[in-house]
Structure formats: structure tokens, C-alpha cells
Design a protein around this motif. Structure first.
Motif, mmCIF file in Angstrom:
data_model
loop_
_atom_site.group_PDB
_atom_site.id
_atom_site.type_symbol
_atom_site.label_atom_id
_atom_site.label_comp_id
_atom_site.label_asym_id
_atom_site.label_seq_id
_atom_site.Cartn_x
_atom_site.Cartn_y
_atom_site.Cartn_z
ATOM 1 N N GLU A 114 6.078 0.559 6.578
ATOM 2 C CA GLU A 114 5.462 1.700 5.891
ATOM 3 C C GLU A 114 6.412 2.314 4.865
ATOM 4 O O GLU A 114 5.980 2.723 3.790
ATOM 5 N N SER A 117 6.374 0.000 1.899
ATOM 6 C CA SER A 117 5.096 0.149 1.212
ATOM 7 C C SER A 117 5.059 1.433 0.380
ATOM 8 O O SER A 117 4.562 1.439 -0.751
ATOM 9 N N LYS A 121 4.477 1.837 -3.570
ATOM 10 C CA LYS A 121 3.387 2.685 -4.082
ATOM 11 C C LYS A 121 3.876 3.548 -5.250
ATOM 12 O O LYS A 121 3.126 3.824 -6.178
ATOM 13 N N GLU A 133 0.342 -3.735 -5.776
ATOM 14 C CA GLU A 133 -0.478 -3.865 -4.569
ATOM 15 C C GLU A 133 0.069 -4.956 -3.648
ATOM 16 O O GLU A 133 0.121 -4.790 -2.428
ATOM 17 N N GLU A 136 3.079 -3.581 -1.956
ATOM 18 C CA GLU A 136 2.676 -2.550 -0.988
ATOM 19 C C GLU A 136 2.177 -3.186 0.306
ATOM 20 O O GLU A 136 2.498 -2.739 1.397
ATOM 21 N N ARG A 137 1.386 -4.227 0.181
ATOM 22 C CA ARG A 137 0.746 -4.839 1.352
ATOM 23 C C ARG A 137 1.636 -5.820 2.112
ATOM 24 O O ARG A 137 1.475 -5.992 3.313
ATOM 25 N N LEU A 140 3.521 -4.582 5.303
ATOM 26 C CA LEU A 140 2.553 -4.181 6.335
ATOM 27 C C LEU A 140 1.932 -5.406 6.988
ATOM 28 O O LEU A 140 1.754 -5.448 8.208
ATOM 29 N N TRP A 141 1.623 -6.408 6.174
ATOM 30 C CA TRP A 141 1.100 -7.661 6.724
ATOM 31 C C TRP A 141 2.125 -8.276 7.666
ATOM 32 O O TRP A 141 1.796 -8.707 8.769
#
Length: 147
Positions: A114, A117, A121, A133, A136-137, A140-141
Motif C-alpha cells: 500500500e 502504491s 499514485k 496505474e 500502483e497495482r 498490491l497484486w
């Protein structure tokens, strides 16, 4: 991506380092967990490679912190050399599960992901949205993935 966009990465060193550190720690924690508990057929190496190599990974340290006496001695002896047989790794896995596995690890992995990410952001509006994007992802993935 920054070079391709004509940006100088050195001008963004601090935030790139913050992203890399947070994403990297989160990913390493996942790798450490998989090293002890992952399916050898899926991860491409036998469980317990860190133990056999004497590496005190995050997961191994969590097991050590949760144990004492004979259980702790078993883990320490597994760390002592490459002769740690699969049966010992299986016993250490059982010990770890008995003590609740590594209960704080998922939350710590998630927190690092987080943080990374959130750094990415902050790149919105400066760099291509699809690239931002992706970054960012990605952490988390990695924190959520089963393997």
C-alpha cells in the motif's frame, strides 16, 4: 519508463527509492513465506532453501521468535548447514503452523504494498496514466497473490 518518457530518473530519486523499498520489502516477505510453505512444483525449488542456506529470512525469524526450547533448537540446527532433510523442513512447517504461522506477515506485506502504491499514485498527472496505474497495482497484486 522515465527514460522512455524523456525524464531524468535522478530528479525523482527519492520517491523512486521509496517506491522500490516498500514494494521490494513486501515482495521479499512473500518470497520468504513461499520459500518455507510454497509448493516446490509451483515455485521451482524445494521448500526450505533459506533454512538450508542458513538465511534468517523474515519467515524463519518469525518462527524463531515464536519458539523456544527443542523447537527453537531444531530451527537453529536446520540453519547450521546444507544437510537439512525434507523431514526437518516439514517438522519446522508444522511448528510454524502450530504457533500460528506468521500471523503478522500478511498485514506487513500489505502495508508495504500500500505504501508503494500510494507513492505511485502521486505520479498521476506527471506521467502516463497507464504506466502509473501499472505501478500502483503491481505491489498490491504481489501482496495478494497465492504464489
Amino acid at each position: 519508463p522515465l527514460l522512455a518518457a524523456g525524464e531524468d530518473p535522478a530528479a525523482h530519486q527519492e520517491e523512486l527509492a521509496r517506491y522500490a523499498r516498500s514494494a521490494g520489502v513486501s515482495g521479499q516477505m512473500r518470497d520468504d513465506y513461499l520459500d518455507l510453505f510454497g509448493d516446490a512444483g509451483l515455485i521451482g525449488k524445494p521448500a526450505g532453501s533459506d533454512l538450508r542456506s542458513g538465511r534468517r529470512s523474515y519467515t524463519v525469524c518469525a518462527v524463531l521468535a515464536a519458539t523456544s526450547g527443542a523447537e527453537r533448537e531444531l530451527v537453529e540446527s536446520a540453519l547450521a548447514g546444507p544437510g537439512c532433510p525434507p523431514e526437518t523442513v516439514a517438522r519446522i512447517q508444522d511448528i510454524a503452523r502450530h504457533h500460528g504461522g506468521c500471523p503478522r506477515a500478511p498485514a506487513r506485506r500489505r502495508r508495504g504494498a500500500e505504501e508503494a502504491s500510494a507513492v505511485a499514485k502521486g505520479w498521476r498527472g506527471r506521467w502516463r496514466d497507464d504506466a502509473v496505474e501499472f505501478f500502483e497495482r503491481l505491489p498490491l497484486w504481489g501482496a495478494r497473490r497465492a504464489l
